[in-house]
Motif scaffolding. Structure first.
Motif, short mmCIF file in Angstrom:
data_model
loop_
_atom_site.label_atom_id
_atom_site.label_comp_id
_atom_site.label_asym_id
_atom_site.label_seq_id
_atom_site.Cartn_x
_atom_site.Cartn_y
_atom_site.Cartn_z
N ASN A 69 0.85 -1.19 0.00
CA ASN A 69 0.00 0.00 0.00
C ASN A 69 0.88 1.23 0.00
N HIS A 70 0.28 2.41 0.02
CA HIS A 70 1.06 3.64 -0.09
C HIS A 70 1.95 3.91 1.13
N GLN A 71 1.72 3.16 2.21
CA GLN A 71 2.55 3.31 3.40
C GLN A 71 3.70 2.31 3.42
N GLY A 72 3.78 1.49 2.37
CA GLY A 72 4.86 0.52 2.29
C GLY A 72 4.58 -0.78 3.01
N GLU A 73 3.32 -1.01 3.38
CA GLU A 73 2.96 -2.26 4.05
C GLU A 73 2.69 -3.34 3.01
N ALA A 74 3.18 -4.54 3.26
CA ALA A 74 3.10 -5.63 2.29
C ALA A 74 1.66 -6.05 2.03
N LEU A 75 1.37 -6.30 0.77
CA LEU A 75 0.08 -6.86 0.37
C LEU A 75 0.24 -8.24 -0.24
N GLN A 76 1.06 -8.34 -1.27
CA GLN A 76 1.17 -9.64 -1.95
C GLN A 76 2.34 -9.64 -2.92
N SER A 77 2.94 -10.81 -3.05
CA SER A 77 3.93 -11.04 -4.10
C SER A 77 3.23 -11.67 -5.29
N LEU A 78 3.63 -11.28 -6.50
CA LEU A 78 3.01 -11.79 -7.71
C LEU A 78 4.07 -12.33 -8.66
N ALA A 79 3.79 -13.49 -9.23
CA ALA A 79 4.68 -14.01 -10.27
C ALA A 79 4.56 -13.12 -11.50
N LEU A 80 5.68 -12.90 -12.16
CA LEU A 80 5.70 -12.08 -13.35
C LEU A 80 5.54 -12.97 -14.58
N PRO A 81 4.51 -12.75 -15.39
CA PRO A 81 4.36 -13.56 -16.61
C PRO A 81 5.62 -13.52 -17.45
N ASP A 82 5.97 -14.64 -18.02
CA ASP A 82 7.23 -14.79 -18.73
C ASP A 82 7.35 -13.84 -19.92
N LYS A 83 6.23 -13.39 -20.48
CA LYS A 83 6.28 -12.53 -21.66
C LYS A 83 6.56 -11.06 -21.32
N LEU A 84 6.61 -10.71 -20.03
CA LEU A 84 6.80 -9.31 -19.62
C LEU A 84 8.23 -9.05 -19.16
N ASP A 85 8.78 -7.94 -19.60
CA ASP A 85 10.10 -7.50 -19.16
C ASP A 85 10.04 -7.13 -17.68
N HIS A 86 11.05 -7.53 -16.91
CA HIS A 86 10.98 -7.32 -15.46
C HIS A 86 11.38 -5.90 -15.04
N ARG A 87 11.85 -5.08 -15.98
CA ARG A 87 12.27 -3.73 -15.61
C ARG A 87 11.45 -2.63 -16.26
N GLN A 88 10.96 -2.86 -17.47
CA GLN A 88 10.42 -1.76 -18.25
C GLN A 88 8.89 -1.78 -18.31
N PHE A 89 8.29 -1.02 -17.40
CA PHE A 89 6.84 -0.81 -17.43
C PHE A 89 6.52 0.58 -16.89
N LEU A 90 5.38 1.11 -17.33
CA LEU A 90 4.97 2.47 -16.98
C LEU A 90 3.51 2.48 -16.55
#
Length: 389
Positions: free
Chosen positions: A337-358
């Protein structure tokens, strides 16, 4: 009558507590996932970095880092502009961009390079240029979405790493004077480096030697705060965006199974060598998306794998090791959340670059992952949403 009011008040209080309890239970059990809702294909033979996208005008901006070319396309993949301004011509921005260029409302393009602040129209014609008032720092720029130029009240912020200067990685002074970001003022033509490493960060508190890549920051702007994560240090730092840049909060990020970089023994570290520690966990990108903070990150190697990695002596050993751990340590996403409290980890789909998103117009836009197995003559931009399961 008074007794009836007391009963009514008590009933309301119990009902309110029940609602609050239900909301907390819902928040704890809600599972989030990524959903790809659309894609745009751009046919192009070359290595493209994703710089900007404007859904309203249906324009996308790319950078061919190998050829030094800026490209603009529409949402159908049609090439609208091919801009080569890296030479010594009068309207050139020079050979080195400090950050990703941006599309403005009229489809104009703005950018910052070692030659100053530039704006071009949709046809690549120079509109304006403001040179730096004095020589700028030699920044390690990158014209891609993970080096997004972020604006706040007419000032621009981005990563601001520089090469070694008077001090090197084996000296305390190097870490004490190290600064993570740069603040640009286009009106004054200035570039000011800001935000030191925190004293309790591993870089300043352990007495170990760290590489620049392990301190490579991620940043975003939330309201009147700069949010910064320094490479392998798993802390979210909140700074006042005003001129003092005072630290407001420093919160540990609850990354699962995280193994931060350990650095090297300074007495054994080569002060002239630049290395990259693949075993170090690190944050790559930080974005604000709706009610979430999103990071992309790697966990780093488990102790046994880290020791095996450090024991590698030659290229053959390295190849064997990489095959052994193949697909074991995949980049992932982490939601807070906006306070930096953990919500969830998500697997990144293989087709998506792990650095470049907007984040644009309330949606996530993602560059396709580079195919290392075979050469492709296209890239894709994916529109992505975070949804509740």
């Amino acid at each position: 009558m008074k007794h009836s009011l007391n009963i009514a008040f008590l009933s309301f209080a119990i009902f309110s507590l029940f609602l609050i309890s239900c909301e907390k239970e819902k928040a704890a059990t809600t599972k989030l996932s990524l959903a790809i809702t659309d894609s745009i294909r751009i046919d192009y033979l070359g290595l493209l970095d994703f710089m900007d996208i404007q859904p309203k005008s249906e324009r996308i901006l790319f950078h061919d880092r190998q050829r030094g070319i800026i490209l603009m396309t529409d949402f159908k993949g049609n090439l609208l502009l091919r801009m080569e301004k890296g030479g010594d011509q009068k309207d050139s921005y020079g050979g080195f961009l400090y950050s990703a260029a941006k599309i403005k409302d009229r489809e104009d393009i703005s950018l910052v390079s070692q030659n100053g602040f530039f704006e071009y129209d949709a046809n690549g014609n120079l509109i304006s240029h403001r040179a730096f008032s004095k020589d700028p720092p030699l920044l390690a720029g990158r014209a891609a979405a993970d080096t997004e130029l972020m604006e706040h009240k007419g000032l621009f912020y981005q990563k601001g790493l520089v090469a070694w200067g008077k001090y090197n990685k084996t000296e305390d002074e190097y870490y004490n004077q190290f600064q993570l970001l740069v603040k640009f003022d286009p009106e004054k033509g200035t570039a000011e480096r800001i935000i030191n490493l925190e004293e309790d960060s591993p870089f300043r508190s352990t007495g170990r030697a760290y590489e620049i890549s392990e301190m490579n920051p991620s940043l975003t702007i939330l309201g009147d705060q700069l949010l910064v994560i320094a490479g392998t240090d798993p802390y979210l730092n909140f700074y006042d965006i005003d001129s003092s840049h005072q630290l407001l909060n420093r919160k540990r990020i609850a990354y699962p199974n995280y193994h931060m970089g350990e650095g090297a023994d300074r007495s054994k570290a080569d002060p002239k060598a630049i290395a990259f520690d693949e075993s170090a966990g690190r944050t790559y990108t930080l974005k604000v998306y709706k009610d979430y903070l999103i990071t992309s990150f790697s966990t780093g190697y488990e102790p046994a794998d880290r020791e095996a990695y450090k024991a590698i002596k030659n290229r053959e050993d390295y190849s064997d090791f990489k095959n052994k751990i193949k697909n074991k340590y995949q980049p992932a996403l982490f939601l807070m959340n906006h306070q930096g409290e953990a919500l969830q980890s998500l697997a990144l789909p293989d087709k998506l670059d792990h650095r470049q998103f907007l984040v644009r117009n309330g949606s996530l836009w993602w560059l396709s992952k580079f195919n290392t197995d075979k050469e492709e003559d296209f890239v894709k931009i994916y529109k992505v949403e975070i949804i509740e399961k």
